[in-house]
Motif scaffolding. Structure first.
Motif, mmCIF file in Angstrom:
data_model
loop_
_atom_site.group_PDB
_atom_site.id
_atom_site.type_symbol
_atom_site.label_atom_id
_atom_site.label_comp_id
_atom_site.label_asym_id
_atom_site.label_seq_id
_atom_site.Cartn_x
_atom_site.Cartn_y
_atom_site.Cartn_z
ATOM 1 N N MET A 1 12.994 85.715 -58.936
ATOM 2 C CA MET A 1 12.578 86.124 -60.254
ATOM 3 C C MET A 1 11.073 86.387 -60.314
ATOM 4 O O MET A 1 10.607 87.123 -61.159
ATOM 5 C CB MET A 1 12.965 85.056 -61.270
ATOM 6 N N MET A 2 10.307 85.803 -59.426
ATOM 7 C CA MET A 2 8.857 85.960 -59.461
ATOM 8 C C MET A 2 8.383 87.267 -58.813
ATOM 9 O O MET A 2 7.266 87.702 -59.066
ATOM 10 C CB MET A 2 8.189 84.778 -58.759
ATOM 11 N N VAL A 3 9.213 87.893 -58.030
ATOM 12 C CA VAL A 3 8.818 89.110 -57.313
ATOM 13 C C VAL A 3 8.269 90.189 -58.248
ATOM 14 O O VAL A 3 7.221 90.776 -57.955
ATOM 15 C CB VAL A 3 9.982 89.642 -56.450
ATOM 16 N N PRO A 4 8.911 90.463 -59.385
ATOM 17 C CA PRO A 4 8.349 91.501 -60.267
ATOM 18 C C PRO A 4 6.939 91.180 -60.748
ATOM 19 O O PRO A 4 6.136 92.082 -60.980
ATOM 20 C CB PRO A 4 9.313 91.531 -61.451
ATOM 21 N N PHE A 5 6.619 89.896 -60.867
ATOM 22 C CA PHE A 5 5.304 89.534 -61.367
ATOM 23 C C PHE A 5 4.214 89.747 -60.323
ATOM 24 O O PHE A 5 3.038 89.871 -60.670
ATOM 25 C CB PHE A 5 5.316 88.109 -61.903
ATOM 26 N N VAL A 6 4.588 89.823 -59.056
ATOM 27 C CA VAL A 6 3.615 90.185 -58.026
ATOM 28 C C VAL A 6 3.161 91.622 -58.277
ATOM 29 O O VAL A 6 1.977 91.933 -58.227
ATOM 30 C CB VAL A 6 4.219 90.033 -56.610
ATOM 31 N N GLU A 7 4.126 92.486 -58.563
ATOM 32 C CA GLU A 7 3.787 93.878 -58.873
ATOM 33 C C GLU A 7 2.916 93.954 -60.127
ATOM 34 O O GLU A 7 1.972 94.736 -60.188
ATOM 35 C CB GLU A 7 5.052 94.714 -59.054
ATOM 36 N N LEU A 8 3.230 93.141 -61.131
ATOM 37 C CA LEU A 8 2.420 93.135 -62.345
ATOM 38 C C LEU A 8 0.996 92.698 -62.014
ATOM 39 O O LEU A 8 0.031 93.326 -62.446
ATOM 40 C CB LEU A 8 3.021 92.205 -63.402
ATOM 41 N N TRP A 9 0.863 91.632 -61.240
ATOM 42 C CA TRP A 9 -0.466 91.136 -60.850
ATOM 43 C C TRP A 9 -1.274 92.245 -60.177
ATOM 44 O O TRP A 9 -2.444 92.451 -60.479
ATOM 45 C CB TRP A 9 -0.309 89.944 -59.921
ATOM 46 N N GLU A 10 -0.606 92.963 -59.285
ATOM 47 C CA GLU A 10 -1.291 94.029 -58.555
ATOM 48 C C GLU A 10 -1.650 95.217 -59.451
ATOM 49 O O GLU A 10 -2.557 95.972 -59.139
ATOM 50 C CB GLU A 10 -0.427 94.484 -57.382
ATOM 51 N N SER A 11 -0.940 95.359 -60.568
ATOM 52 C CA SER A 11 -1.199 96.495 -61.454
ATOM 53 C C SER A 11 -2.190 96.172 -62.573
ATOM 54 O O SER A 11 -2.607 97.075 -63.299
ATOM 55 C CB SER A 11 0.108 96.984 -62.077
ATOM 56 N N LEU A 12 -2.566 94.894 -62.729
ATOM 57 C CA LEU A 12 -3.480 94.523 -63.810
ATOM 58 C C LEU A 12 -4.774 95.323 -63.731
ATOM 59 O O LEU A 12 -5.389 95.445 -62.676
ATOM 60 C CB LEU A 12 -3.788 93.022 -63.760
ATOM 61 N N GLY A 13 -5.143 95.888 -64.868
ATOM 62 C CA GLY A 13 -6.376 96.656 -64.934
ATOM 63 C C GLY A 13 -6.255 98.084 -64.447
ATOM 64 O O GLY A 13 -7.236 98.820 -64.446
#
Length: 91
Positions: A1-13
C-alpha cells in the motif's frame, strides 16, 4: 500500500504532483482498521499506553474537519485539499 506514496514523494514540488495525488487518492482501497488490519494480525498485536496522543476515526468529512481544527492545521489542509479541487468544507 505504501508504494504509491513513493511516487507521490518523488513528485512533490513538480508539475506532476497534483495528478499523482489525484490518481493515488482514487485508487486507495477502503479499509476497516479493526477488521482489515487488527483482526488479521492478532498474533502480532501489543498494547501500549500512550499519552499526548490524538486519535480520530476519519470515517466522515466532518471528522477530518474536526481533527484539523483540534491540531490547528485547517489552513495547511485547505492548501492540500485545493490540490484535489476540494475545500475544507467539502472534505
Amino acid at each position: 500500500m505504501m508504494v504509491p506514496f513513493v511516487e507521490l514523494w518523488e513528485s512533490l514540488g513538480t508539475e506532476n504532483e497534483s495528478a499523482v495525488l489525484e490518481r493515488i487518492y482514487r485508487t486507495l482501497p477502503t479499509l476497516d482498521l479493526s477488521r482489515d488490519l487488527l483482526q488479521a494480525s492478532t498474533a502480532n498485536l501489543v498494547v501500549s499506553k500512550l499519552s499526548n496522543l490524538l486519535w480520530s476515526d476519519w470515517g466522515s468529512p466532518a471528522r477530518i474537519r474536526e481533527t484539523l481544527e483540534v491540531i490547528g492545521a485547517r489552513e495547511r489542509a485547505s492548501e492540500a485539499l485545493e490540490t484535489l479541487h476540494l475545500s475544507v468544507e467539502e472534505a
